[in-house]
Scaffold this motif. Structure first.
Motif, mmCIF file in Angstrom:
data_model
loop_
_atom_site.group_PDB
_atom_site.id
_atom_site.type_symbol
_atom_site.label_atom_id
_atom_site.label_comp_id
_atom_site.label_asym_id
_atom_site.label_seq_id
_atom_site.Cartn_x
_atom_site.Cartn_y
_atom_site.Cartn_z
ATOM 1 N N UNK A 155 0.827 -1.215 0.000
ATOM 2 C CA UNK A 155 0.000 0.000 0.000
ATOM 3 C C UNK A 155 0.852 1.252 0.000
ATOM 4 N N UNK A 156 0.181 2.414 -0.035
ATOM 5 C CA UNK A 156 0.938 3.668 -0.091
ATOM 6 C C UNK A 156 0.771 4.506 1.185
ATOM 7 N N UNK A 157 0.273 3.872 2.241
ATOM 8 C CA UNK A 157 0.332 4.458 3.583
ATOM 9 C C UNK A 157 -0.234 5.880 3.633
ATOM 10 N N UNK A 158 -1.480 6.039 3.184
ATOM 11 C CA UNK A 158 -2.102 7.368 3.192
ATOM 12 C C UNK A 158 -2.586 7.736 4.597
ATOM 13 N N UNK A 159 -2.881 9.008 4.797
ATOM 14 C CA UNK A 159 -3.371 9.456 6.103
ATOM 15 C C UNK A 159 -4.780 8.913 6.366
ATOM 16 N N UNK A 160 -5.116 8.866 7.626
ATOM 17 C CA UNK A 160 -6.434 8.383 8.047
ATOM 18 C C UNK A 160 -7.545 9.156 7.346
ATOM 19 N N UNK A 161 -7.414 10.487 7.246
ATOM 20 C CA UNK A 161 -8.491 11.337 6.715
ATOM 21 C C UNK A 161 -8.794 11.028 5.259
ATOM 22 N N UNK A 162 -7.749 10.744 4.470
ATOM 23 C CA UNK A 162 -7.970 10.411 3.064
ATOM 24 C C UNK A 162 -8.638 9.040 2.976
ATOM 25 N N UNK A 163 -8.143 8.090 3.749
ATOM 26 C CA UNK A 163 -8.698 6.722 3.699
ATOM 27 C C UNK A 163 -10.158 6.732 4.145
ATOM 28 N N UNK A 164 -10.446 7.470 5.213
ATOM 29 C CA UNK A 164 -11.849 7.543 5.683
ATOM 30 C C UNK A 164 -12.704 8.229 4.622
ATOM 31 N N UNK A 179 -8.797 -1.080 11.841
ATOM 32 C CA UNK A 179 -9.388 -0.940 13.177
ATOM 33 C C UNK A 179 -9.607 0.498 13.608
ATOM 34 N N UNK A 180 -9.092 1.478 12.831
ATOM 35 C CA UNK A 180 -9.304 2.884 13.225
ATOM 36 C C UNK A 180 -10.794 3.195 13.170
ATOM 37 N N UNK A 181 -11.351 3.737 14.254
ATOM 38 C CA UNK A 181 -12.789 3.996 14.273
ATOM 39 C C UNK A 181 -13.186 5.060 13.244
ATOM 40 N N UNK A 182 -14.388 4.893 12.710
ATOM 41 C CA UNK A 182 -14.900 5.791 11.674
ATOM 42 C C UNK A 182 -15.989 6.654 12.295
ATOM 43 N N UNK A 183 -15.900 7.979 12.100
ATOM 44 C CA UNK A 183 -16.945 8.867 12.626
ATOM 45 C C UNK A 183 -18.253 8.633 11.868
#
Ligand code: MG
Length: 378
Positions: A155-164, A179-183
């Protein structure tokens, strides 16, 4: 004068609204990285998308018309570039984070299979008993797993905000795969990219429909939004019907939709008055939307496009062909995974043959899918 990352972050602090997501406050990457001297994390993510193989392949993937059908028609790459430009305009006007909006827009179709909607329907059908297929989730798989260029991880290890931001539909999804929670509600930048996607394709599909001859201008005349836009062309002194009249009307159509989205969203933001991205994420509904009047008119246009373009007789034949080709490819790879490419084969053990085949097919361009079909269908 040297403008370093710290200067860019300061500019964000000065110019962005309180509800905008600042790069400084990003929840970061799955694999932590030192910051870059000249780019914010969201600017780096944009460049990672631009330099990905999946992004380059968008040029040869169907938007509505099969790749290579006509030099003036959109493909998924030109669609994406238009979405990114419109997203930036809206983000800038609302003092949201333009960089974050841009990267979400550039990546929004990166998981789209070949042959447009027909391709996606075909993959969803064959994957029914293997966990399903959705192009938004596939976009996430693409950036998280399928792009390979770093020494220590896939993968290209993008930031949480882009992935969400790539997950448009969150029904039943409460966390990202790591596992990062999604708002509950997407951030303002993801909302902008989402609405920009819709209004961009409404506008350019009318344009391509006219260009291809599948839509004629008189068919559009009963539509309220076309009347509004064509009135502007008429008052500019253009005689209908002529090519310049249609082209200018499409231009007015897009500009009017963007203007309405900006003005109405600004009013909704002022009413809700969110003081942080976190407040936006916990609001019961999106703040970025058309006014009720435009919502109604664009819905009418959308139904028109479904009836007269996406599901018209001429495209249905081609869609049926695409469906059977994807079905054939999937069945073939499921039976004989050795026929797939290296990257897909390398994921066999982890994901099983069905998912690896779906990944492989989803990544294909129209041309490559047809070539693979012809190679294997003897
Ligand atoms: Mg799109």
């Amino acid at each position: 004068m040297l403008c370093e990352c710290s200067d860019l972050l300061r500019t964000e602090e000065l110019h962005l609204a309180p509800y905008a997501l600042r790069a400084r406050l990003s929840r970061g990457r799955v694999h932590p990285e030192p910051s870059h001297p000249f780019r914010t994390d969201f600017q780096r993510d944009r460049d990672r998308i631009l330099h990905s193989r999946a992004f380059r392949r968008l040029e040869y993937k169907t938007q509505v018309f099969l790749s290579g059908s006509g030099d003036h028609l959109r493909n998924r790459l030109t669609h994406t570039i238009e979405v990114a430009a419109i997203s930036r305009t809206i983000a800038r006007a609302l003092a949201a984070n333009e960089d974050l909006t841009e990267v979400i827009a550039l990546a929004h179709d990166i998981g789209h299979p070949p042959f447009g909607h027909a391709g996606e329907r075909a993959l969803s059908k064959v994957m029914e008993n293997f966990g399903g297929f959705d192009h938004n989730l596939q976009a996430l798989r693409t950036v998280d797993l399928l792009e390979i260029k770093y020494p220590d991880y896939d993968g290209i290890n993008l930031t949480y905000e882009v992935r969400a931001g790539l997950l448009k539909h969150r029904d039943g999804i409460s966390a990202l795969p790591d596992g990062s929670p999604l708002d509950p509600t997407p951030g303002i930048e993801a909302q902008i990219a989402d609405l920009a996607d819709d209004l961009t394709y409404y506008g350019h599909d009318v344009d391509d429909g006219l260009e291809s001859g599948l839509i004629r201008e008189e068919m559009l005349e009963p539509l309220a939004i076309w009347q509004l836009a064509s009135e502007k062309a008429r008052s500019a002194g253009l005689p209908a019907p002529c090519e310049r009249f249609s082209a200018y009307t499409v231009r007015c159509l897009i500009d009017t939709m963007v203007g309405d989205a900006i003005r109405h969203s600004a009013r909704r933001i002022a009413d809700a008055d969110p003081q942080s991205p976190d407040e936006v994420a916990h609001l019961p509904a999106n703040l970025i939307s058309f006014s009720p009047e435009f919502e109604k008119m664009t819905l009418e246009l959308k139904h028109f496009l479904y009836q007269n373009l996406y599901f018209c007789k001429e495209l249905q034949k081609l869609n049926a062909l695409s469906l059977s080709r994807i079905q054939f490819l999937f069945d073939t790879f499921l039976k004989n995974p050795a026929l797939m490419g290296d990257t897909a084969r390398s994921r066999l053990e982890k994901d099983g043959a069905a998912r690896a085949a779906a990944d492989y097919i989803a990544g294909m361009t129209d041309n490559f899918a047809i070539m693979e079909y012809l190679r294997l269908h003897k």
